[in-house]
Scaffold this motif. Structure first.
Motif, PDB file in Angstrom:
ATOM      1  N   PRO A 121       0.783  -1.231   0.000  1.00 50.70           N
ATOM      2  CA  PRO A 121       0.000   0.000   0.000  1.00 50.70           C
ATOM      3  C   PRO A 121       0.822   1.293   0.000  1.00 50.70           C
ATOM      4  CG  PRO A 121       0.032  -0.948   2.193  1.00 50.70           C
ATOM      5  CD  PRO A 121       0.789  -1.895   1.314  1.00 50.70           C
ATOM      6  N   ASN A 456     -16.208  18.522   3.270  1.00 48.13           N
ATOM      7  CA  ASN A 456     -16.817  17.752   4.351  1.00 48.13           C
ATOM      8  C   ASN A 456     -18.278  17.433   4.096  1.00 48.13           C
ATOM      9  OD1 ASN A 456     -14.588  17.561   5.951  1.00 48.13           O
ATOM     10  ND2 ASN A 456     -14.981  19.486   7.003  1.00 48.13           N
ATOM     11  N   PHE A 459     -24.001  17.871   7.332  1.00 43.73           N
ATOM     12  CA  PHE A 459     -24.385  16.827   8.280  1.00 43.73           C
ATOM     13  C   PHE A 459     -25.588  17.250   9.095  1.00 43.73           C
ATOM     14  CE2 PHE A 459     -19.914  16.428   7.417  1.00 43.73           C
ATOM     15  CZ  PHE A 459     -19.885  15.123   6.973  1.00 43.73           C
ATOM     16  N   TYR A 539     -31.674   9.762  -0.111  1.00 44.00           N
ATOM     17  CA  TYR A 539     -30.358   9.365   0.411  1.00 44.00           C
ATOM     18  C   TYR A 539     -29.941  10.261   1.576  1.00 44.00           C
ATOM     19  CZ  TYR A 539     -25.276   8.491   0.300  1.00 44.00           C
ATOM     20  OH  TYR A 539     -23.985   8.185   0.616  1.00 44.00           O
ATOM     21  N   LYS A 543     -29.058   8.990   5.419  1.00 42.18           N
ATOM     22  CA  LYS A 543     -27.686   9.039   5.902  1.00 42.18           C
ATOM     23  C   LYS A 543     -27.457  10.182   6.878  1.00 42.18           C
ATOM     24  CE  LYS A 543     -26.081   5.809   3.183  1.00 42.18           C
ATOM     25  NZ  LYS A 543     -25.703   4.515   3.762  1.00 42.18           N
ATOM     26  N   SER A 547     -22.100  14.228   1.202  1.00 44.08           N
ATOM     27  CA  SER A 547     -20.750  14.761   0.989  1.00 44.08           C
ATOM     28  C   SER A 547     -20.393  14.596  -0.483  1.00 44.08           C
ATOM     29  CB  SER A 547     -19.755  14.005   1.858  1.00 44.08           C
ATOM     30  OG  SER A 547     -19.587  12.709   1.347  1.00 44.08           O
ATOM     31  N   GLU A 549     -18.278  12.945  -2.140  1.00 45.71           N
ATOM     32  CA  GLU A 549     -18.036  11.586  -2.643  1.00 45.71           C
ATOM     33  C   GLU A 549     -19.311  10.959  -3.185  1.00 45.71           C
ATOM     34  OE1 GLU A 549     -16.759  12.604   0.169  1.00 45.71           O
ATOM     35  OE2 GLU A 549     -14.813  12.712  -0.810  1.00 45.71           O
TER      36      GLU A 549
ATOM     37  N   LYS C  38      -9.342   0.624   2.689  1.00 46.61           N
ATOM     38  CA  LYS C  38      -8.944   0.377   1.306  1.00 46.61           C
ATOM     39  C   LYS C  38      -8.382   1.645   0.665  1.00 46.61           C
ATOM     40  CE  LYS C  38      -8.946  -2.815  -1.803  1.00 46.61           C
ATOM     41  NZ  LYS C  38      -8.258  -4.074  -1.520  1.00 46.61           N
ATOM     42  N   SER C  41      -4.861   2.766   2.528  1.00 41.75           N
ATOM     43  CA  SER C  41      -4.256   1.577   3.106  1.00 41.75           C
ATOM     44  C   SER C  41      -2.845   1.820   3.649  1.00 41.75           C
ATOM     45  CB  SER C  41      -4.259   0.439   2.095  1.00 41.75           C
ATOM     46  OG  SER C  41      -3.888   0.905   0.836  1.00 41.75           O
ATOM     47  N   ASN C  77     -14.993   2.929   2.662  1.00 44.84           N
ATOM     48  CA  ASN C  77     -14.740   3.380   1.286  1.00 44.84           C
ATOM     49  C   ASN C  77     -14.449   4.872   1.184  1.00 44.84           C
ATOM     50  OD1 ASN C  77     -15.328   0.781   0.284  1.00 44.84           O
ATOM     51  ND2 ASN C  77     -17.509   1.268   0.403  1.00 44.84           N
ATOM     52  N   ALA C  78     -13.958   5.465   2.237  1.00 44.75           N
ATOM     53  CA  ALA C  78     -13.675   6.902   2.245  1.00 44.75           C
ATOM     54  C   ALA C  78     -14.904   7.717   1.881  1.00 44.75           C
ATOM     55  CB  ALA C  78     -12.509   7.231   1.300  1.00 44.75           C
ATOM     56  N   ASN C  79     -16.060   7.239   2.278  1.00 42.05           N
ATOM     57  CA  ASN C  79     -17.311   7.856   1.884  1.00 42.05           C
ATOM     58  C   ASN C  79     -18.233   7.949   3.101  1.00 42.05           C
ATOM     59  OD1 ASN C  79     -19.966   8.218   0.971  1.00 42.05           O
ATOM     60  ND2 ASN C  79     -19.537   7.194  -0.955  1.00 42.05           N
ATOM     61  N   PRO C  80     -18.629   9.150   3.497  1.00 42.57           N
ATOM     62  CA  PRO C  80     -19.455   9.313   4.700  1.00 42.57           C
ATOM     63  C   PRO C  80     -20.742   8.500   4.660  1.00 42.57           C
ATOM     64  CG  PRO C  80     -18.648  11.430   3.976  1.00 42.57           C
ATOM     65  CD  PRO C  80     -18.257  10.455   2.913  1.00 42.57           C
ATOM     66  N   GLY C  81     -21.349   8.403   3.482  1.00 44.34           N
ATOM     67  CA  GLY C  81     -22.584   7.634   3.377  1.00 44.34           C
ATOM     68  C   GLY C  81     -22.354   6.178   3.756  1.00 44.34           C
ATOM     69  N   ASP C  82     -21.247   5.622   3.261  1.00 50.86           N
ATOM     70  CA  ASP C  82     -20.927   4.237   3.601  1.00 50.86           C
ATOM     71  C   ASP C  82     -20.549   4.115   5.072  1.00 50.86           C
ATOM     72  OD1 ASP C  82     -21.398   3.728   1.011  1.00 50.86           O
ATOM     73  OD2 ASP C  82     -19.429   2.919   0.507  1.00 50.86           O
ATOM     74  N   SER C 105     -11.539  13.661   7.320  1.00 46.16           N
ATOM     75  CA  SER C 105     -12.378  14.606   8.051  1.00 46.16           C
ATOM     76  C   SER C 105     -13.856  14.314   7.862  1.00 46.16           C
ATOM     77  CB  SER C 105     -12.100  16.027   7.580  1.00 46.16           C
ATOM     78  OG  SER C 105     -10.761  16.345   7.795  1.00 46.16           O
ATOM     79  N   HIS C 106     -14.255  14.072   6.595  1.00 44.67           N
ATOM     80  CA  HIS C 106     -15.702  14.018   6.378  1.00 44.67           C
ATOM     81  C   HIS C 106     -16.323  12.751   6.956  1.00 44.67           C
ATOM     82  CE1 HIS C 106     -14.304  11.551   3.301  1.00 44.67           C
ATOM     83  NE2 HIS C 106     -14.690  12.187   2.227  1.00 44.67           N
ATOM     84  N   ALA C 110     -19.153  12.751   9.803  1.00 41.63           N
ATOM     85  CA  ALA C 110     -20.402  12.002   9.634  1.00 41.63           C
ATOM     86  C   ALA C 110     -20.628  11.108  10.845  1.00 41.63           C
ATOM     87  CB  ALA C 110     -20.346  11.173   8.352  1.00 41.63           C
TER      88      ALA C 110
END
Lengths: 640, 252, 401
Positions: A121, A456, A459, A539, A543, A547, A549, C38, C41, C77-82, C105-106, C110
């Motif tokens: 990694p 960010n 939220f 969504y 949640k 954000s 992503e 992931k 890593s 997954n580096a995703n706040p929703g997940d 941070s995000h 979350a």
């Protein structure tokens, strides 16, 4: 900024232009001949960097050794590419349009885990190029020697490619194949090997592009996705399949970025504007502008419609009673899920996730399947709906119920604007324009801290009290999803549904019977945007926030994968695809650290077993059985 | 007054003249054949008439209304139907739905989002299909039809909004000789019954000479002859064009 | 892998996706862990090793309250929703007593918000954003690592001492970079009136055009540079900067660069003489750290990274917390967490009652090349308690609960 400073910045731009061009030229070549949009091209680039790291570390101490290592690395990548083409891609050339995307997407997942497995990694910073470690003085500034070599390599590769394509028989065949694939196969040329060689050459260029970066950047696992987006942009801005176009585009994009950085912070009307922040979105802005002005890129030609990959889809028929009963039973089962909360405590949570994915995929399918417009930026509407709802609740203090309705209107607004431009293009160019719009939305969201919370996100956007329990939210999401699916289905059977399918089948004929094709497609975009926006708004409340992503390129690609996995030619396909993909994603990730590779292999397996998507293939099978059974019994009778 | 008046139209592609100063008229109720060897400019002429191409200069008038510069769908609105050389129908729709599409378009109902399309114009569509002998295949997908049947569906579609002028580019290409005659006779009947005007191109000369009321001949983008069957047969220019290219009417 | 595929094929996962975990879980205390394994890593590998080692130590000493601790970790997954989804799974299916983790941070924010909503304790291990304990802070969320503000504040005294007038700024274009730079400008301007910030380069995360950025900085002729870049961006920036002579005659202050995660990949090109925060793992000579280091190297055969320390300390915090609370009831945990003190490889820390931030500190020093690789020299440990704004300022920033 001084003039000499500007000149040297332009020189810096040339270095990046060369790097961009190498990756993009291979992508353009592969697309031109095989019509495959190779998502995995960035992965080959990444492998180029890694393999070169290994080779150069072992043999790159002398000047000769270094360059041999670079060439060797590129050849390794080319070999891998050829292997992949023969083993996997050959099996999916005949699949419906875009289905190959799935195969290359699964390769992205697999190759990334492969790199993780081999190299680990951590970022790997390789040695510098021997003999080119220092700098020379240009206009009073130190300019790295290696960068000068990079500046030369770009045009050199362009020249070699030009010679290859114009002065060899192989090149002539490639150019012919770019224009008309079927022609070439009728000329008695072994098309399979032509494709393999082109794919290998494309991968060689990606590998070379990567290997040449070895002395400049650390090998790391993010390189694949970082490079693929920009590579696509370069190819499309240049014009798909045009190598000189790709060079021009690389030059344009790299220089604009260099200029943004050179300008630093500028002051307009008393407002400080840091231009360096523009580098986040520069290439997508350029692409959007170019495509609006020149719908086929700088040096591209209108795409010849590929003749063989349109297997016409069957007409939409009202469901059979048995199917209706099955659906009713499924819905009933879903309604009963909360009763078993004790035994299946996680079921409602993952199902809410799945319902949202299903609605999102169904809305994308609406433009993509019946609409025939491949949107690569559907996340934009999801995002606008989500952010619309979140902002209304957090900033405007609107109640959740109202925000759930009003939020998606922002998505409609977005679809009105983006759709208006997008329907003026077609094919890959349309896809890439939608992608550009989505990226622009993303970067605005990402940077507009005051309104969107920046990187960010936002939220604390939870549902109203009466919906706060898991079960209440479950029923809300279930009913919104069901309503959405039924309405979309209803529209597809209505005159408008007929019109969008007609416009897709033959815009020539549609035009000749008075249909305003662009307007029909525009409205289709807006309908899809509305439902995508609703998915986004739901969504947010499931949640408690949103954000960047969640609205990025990842979501657009996930949507495509869901639709294609299920089968783009069936209405039930996106529902099955979204459910399976979401569930796989959730469960595989829990089982192994190498879940990306496992997910990739499962998708690949599905691609190979179900060449028309899961539902598509099953329904073909059903048709086949229906048609062959009576035939067989007849034969039996005849033999009696 | 003629239905269609074409006056001095020109079209060049990259310096090559595809249509050079062509003028002709088409009265109501006439079946006019457009002849000429490959590359004579027939398809270019057709594409200009229905708005797919814009002439470089000249005028095309339908009952005095200028068509130049208009979009194909506006020209369709003026009452011009068209079939294509490579027929264009909606492959993923059923034969019936193809017809319903045209009728929905005629009555501006395409943007209705709710009531199922199946409930619109079913009878009217079936009547139109019956005219071309396709009613029994109404429920099949257009993509699975035999080529000749697709051509007939296309004809029914072109006639669905009761046009004044019908443009047919190679309407019988790929059909068996018997089918050809049937189709052209059907068209001829419409011309007589409805006072329809038809302009068509055709490779099969026996079809043309048997059914056309009048014919015009193109060569290298120019109109070289205009008249009845006898005039055309005996026209020296026409003979030169066809014999010069190694063809004769009798042989074609 | 084939085992996994097999499981999938027979539908074993279908069952495991929905059914609650088996009942043997009753004799352990379950702790949930959520992180971007992931996506990040390189940083979270050592972190995971850290908490695994800590967990082994705790359980080999008899666990807590007579039960073993069990950590169930999930990838977000580096995703706040997940992150929310897996947190929900940990809560409903695994029935964990509390959660910890987070790197970005995000996702950290979350989870902070999630903790408040579900009334569940969350120990934010790695995320740096100030908002976790300030603007978005709540009673349920605690943070171990020194925040962005604290890390920047640690560098300020040295920067003031050098008294440079013209500063250049370079940072990744997202919240961490932006807030680090904002804090730096604010604190330095206050301590050294008249300081000028002559150039500012915000680069897209992971996609820096190093050549152009280096030159743009150089052209502005700053006396000193404040850098927030890290990871691959930092590597590119440093190599390009070395070749072009950007750093010659300029002082550079750089956040986190002294952590082995960032310093080591640069190898022999590691910058010299930069003022950095970080973790000089091979030079700290205290009994607590030596014990940790020896155990870590023995267990994994590699040296610890900053993440290892954070992971290890997180699980130690949790053990100390549950021991002090005497139960895993959330209200008891909240009461026990406020003012909780325990020892760490860096010495004793306390979770401040005013903002739930721990006093865990970091090392400040300069970089140097030793034996062809970068190391921290002239370093000192800065306790987290010494780099905080006043209690009034903190109180003003935290929302009333």
């Amino acid at each position: 900024m001084t003039l000499s400073g500007l000149l040297v910045q332009l020189l810096n731009g040339l270095v990046d232009a060369s790097s961009l061009f190498l990756v993009a030229s291979g992508l353009s070549l592969i697309f031109g001949v095989t019509r495959i949009m190779n998502f995995a091209h960035g992965s080959f680039y990444m492998l180029g960097v890694y393999v070169a790291y290994t080779f150069v570390s072992h043999m790159g101490e002398s000047v000769g050794g270094f360059w041999v290592a670079i060439i060797l690395s590129s050849l390794m990548v080319a070999l891998l590419g050829a292997l992949i083409e023969i083993v996997i891609l050959r099996r999916v050339y005949r699949a419906p349009e875009l289905f190959q995307l799935l195969a290359t997407f699964s390769l992205v997942l697999i190759l990334q885990d492969l790199a993780l497995f081999i190299w680990g990694p951590e970022d790997l910073f390789g040695p510098r190029a021997p003999g080119l470690t220092g700098s020379i003085e240009i206009l009073g500034r130190n300019f790295p020697q290696y960068n000068l070599v990079m500046i030369v390599i770009g045009p050199a590769v362009l020249g070699i490619l030009w010679l290859l394509l114009n002065k060899t028989r192989w090149g002539v065949l490639i150019r012919a194949a770019t224009q008309d694939r079927e022609m070439v196969s009728t000329l008695g040329v072994n098309q399979a090997w032509l494709f393999t060689s082109v794919f290998a050459l494309g991968c060689f260029l990606a590998g070379l592009g990567g290997a040449l970066q070895e002395p400049r950047i650390p090998a790391n696992l993010a390189l694949d996705l970082e490079s693929i987006g920009t590579a696509f942009v370069v190819v499309v801005v240049g014009g798909m399949g045009s190598i000189p176009g790709a060079f021009l585009a690389a030059l344009l994009i790299a220089e604009v970025k260099a200029l943004c950085i050179a300008l630093g912070t500028i002051h307009i009307f008393g407002i400080d504007f840091p231009m360096s922040k523009m580098t986040l979105v520069a290439e997508f802005l350029i692409m959007a502008i170019i495509l609006v002005i020149r719908p086929w890129g700088l040096l591209g030609k209108p795409q010849a419609t590929a003749r063989n990959d349109h297997s016409a889809e069957p007409p939409l028929r009202p469901s059979l009673p048995i199917f209706k009963w099955c659906t009713a039973a499924l819905v009933l089962a879903l309604v009963l899920v909360p009763v078993f909360e004790e035994t299946f405590p996680y079921a409602q949570i993952i199902l809410v996730e799945i319902f949202i994915a299903v609605l999102f995929a169904a809305s994308l399918h609406f433009v993509m399947g019946p609409g025939g417009m491949h949107s690569f930026g559907h996340a934009a509407y999801f995002g606008l709906g989500a952010y619309g709802a979140a902002i209304l609740v957090v900033t405007w203090k609107l109640p959740m119920e109202l925000a759930l309705i009003a939020g998606p209107l922002l998505a409609v607004l977005g679809a009105l604007v983006f759709g208006w431009f997008s329907v003026r293009l077609s094919g890959v160019y349309l896809a890439m324009l939608t992608f550009a719009f989505a990226q622009i939305v993303w970067s605005i969201v990402y940077q507009w801290d005051d309104v969107t919370g920046g990187s960010n996100g936002i939220f604390g956007v939870w549902p109203s009290d009466w919906l706060s329990s898991t079960t209440a939210l479950y029923y809300l999401t279930l009913s919104i999803m069901l309503a959405g699916i039924l309405i979309l289905r209803r529209i597809l059977f209505a005159p408008f549904g007929l019109a969008i399918r007609a416009a897709r089948d033959s815009s020539l004929r549609a035009d000749a019977i008075g249909v305003d094709v662009k307007r029909v497609q525009w409205v289709a975009f807006v309908v899809a945007g509305l439902f995508g926006g609703i998915a986004g708004a739901v969504y947010v409340f499931s949640k408690g926030g949103i954000s960047p992503e969640a609205i990025g390129v990842g979501r657009s690609i996930d949507g495509l994968v869901m639709v294609l996995l299920g089968g783009v030619q069936t209405l039930f396909g996106p529902i099955v695809g979204a459910s399976i993909f979401t569930w796989l994603h959730d469960s595989v990730a829990r089982e192994t650290d190498y879940w990306k590779a496992v997910l990739g292999m499962i998708i690949l397996l599905i691609v190979l077993i179900f060449p028309a998507g899961i539902v598509g293939t099953l329904s073909h099978l059903w048709q086949w059985i229906k048609h062959h059974r009576p035939l067989q019994t007849k034969k039996v009778e005849a033999s009696k | 007054m003629s239905l269609l008046t074409i006056n001095n139209i020109n079209k060049a592609f990259g310096g090559v003249k595809a249509i050079n100063n062509v003028s002709f008229e088409l009265p109501r109720g006439q079946l006019l054949a457009l002849l000429g060897p490959n590359g004579a400019g027939k398809s270019t002429c057709f594409n200009m008439l229905n708005g797919q191409l814009k002439p470089d200069s000249g005028s095309i008038k339908l009952e005095g209304v200028e068509l130049v510069g208009r979009h194909p769908r506006q020209i369709w609105n003026e009452g011009v139907g068209r079939t294509f050389q490579i027929s264009a129908t909606f492959g993923s729709l059923t034969v019936l739905e193809n017809l319903q599409m045209v009728l929905l378009s005629r009555d501006k109902k395409l943007f209705r989002l709710w009531t199922p399309a199946a409930s619109y114009y079913k009878e009217e569509a079936l009547v139109l299909l019956d005219q071309v002998g396709m009613a029994d295949q109404a429920d099949r997908a257009c993509s699975v039809l035999a080529y000749g049947d697709v051509k007939r569906v296309e004809l029914a579609m072109a006639l669905a909004h009761d046009p004044k002028l019908l443009l047919m580019d190679e309407p019988t290409a790929g059909m068996a000789p018997k089918e050809r005659n049937q189709l052209v006779m059907l068209v001829k009947k419409m011309v007589i019954d409805r006072n329809l005007s038809v302009l068509f191109t055709e490779h099969s000369m026996d079809v043309v000479f048997e059914h056309a009321d009048r014919m015009i001949v193109f060569a290298r983008g120019e109109l070289i002859a205009d008249g009845g069957a006898e005039d055309i047969r005996n026209d020296p220019k026409v003979r030169e064009v066809y014999f010069g290219s190694g063809k004769s009417f009798e042989a074609a | 892998m084939s085992k996994v595929l097999y499981k999938l094929l027979i539908g074993g996962v279908l069952a495991s996706s929905f059914v609650a975990s088996a009942s043997w879980a009753a004799d352990t205390i379950k702790i949930g862990e959520v992180n971007s394994y992931k996506a990040m890593s390189a940083f979270l590998g050592p972190y995971k090793k850290g908490w695994e080692m800590g967990l082994d130590e705790i359980n080999s000493q008899g666990g807590v309250l007579g039960k073993n601790l069990e950590v169930i970790y999930r990838d977000d997954n580096a995703n706040p929703g997940d992150a929310i989804r897996v947190a929900e799974e940990l809560r409903t299916r695994e029935k964990v007593s509390m959660i910890f983790g987070g790197f970005l941070s995000h996702t950290g924010l979350a989870l902070t918000d999630y903790a408040k909503r579900r009334k569940m304790i969350y120990l934010a291990a790695e995320p740096l954003t100030d908002k976790i304990v300030w603007e978005n802070g709540n009673d349920y969320t605690f943070r171990l690592r020194p925040s962005t503000y604290m890390q920047v504040a640690m560098l300020i005294p040295d920067a003031v001492k050098l008294n440079k007038k013209r500063w250049g700024l370079v940072y990744p274009n997202y919240e961490y970079g932006q807030s680090a730079v904002a804090t730096f400008m604010q604190l330095l301007s206050k301590a050294q009136p008249g300081v000028e910030f002559v150039v500012e380069q915000a680069t897209p995360l992971g996609k820096i055009d190093a050549g152009s950025v280096v030159q743009a900085l150089d052209d502005a002729k700053p006396d000193a540079i404040f850098n927030v870049l890290f990871g691959a961006d930092l590597g590119k920036f440093v190599r390009e900067g070395n070749t072009r002579g950007l750093f010659a005659g300029k002082e550079v202050f750089s956040l986190l660069t002294g952590e082995p995660e960032y310093l080591d990949p640069m190898g022999a090109e590691a910058p010299e003489g930069w003022y950095v925060t970080g973790y000089p793992w091979n030079k700290i000579d205290t009994p607590e750290h030596n014990a940790f280091k020896t155990a870590y190297e023995a267990k994994y055969g590699e040296y610890p990274r900053a993440g290892s320390i954070v992971g290890y300390t997180s699980i130690k915090t949790i053990a100390a917390l549950i021991k002090k609370a005497g139960s895993t009831d959330t209200d008891d945990l909240i009461k026990a967490f406020s003012g909780l003190s325990h020892n760490t490889p860096f010495g004793p820390i306390t979770y401040r009652s005013q903002d739930n931030q721990s006093t865990f500190g970091a090392f400040v020093g300069q970089t140097a090349l030793v034996d062809g690789k970068g190391e921290m020299v002239n370093f000192r440990y800065v306790d987290g308690a010494d780099v905080q704004p006043s209690d009034e300022e903190v109180a003003a920033m935290r929302p009333a609960n």
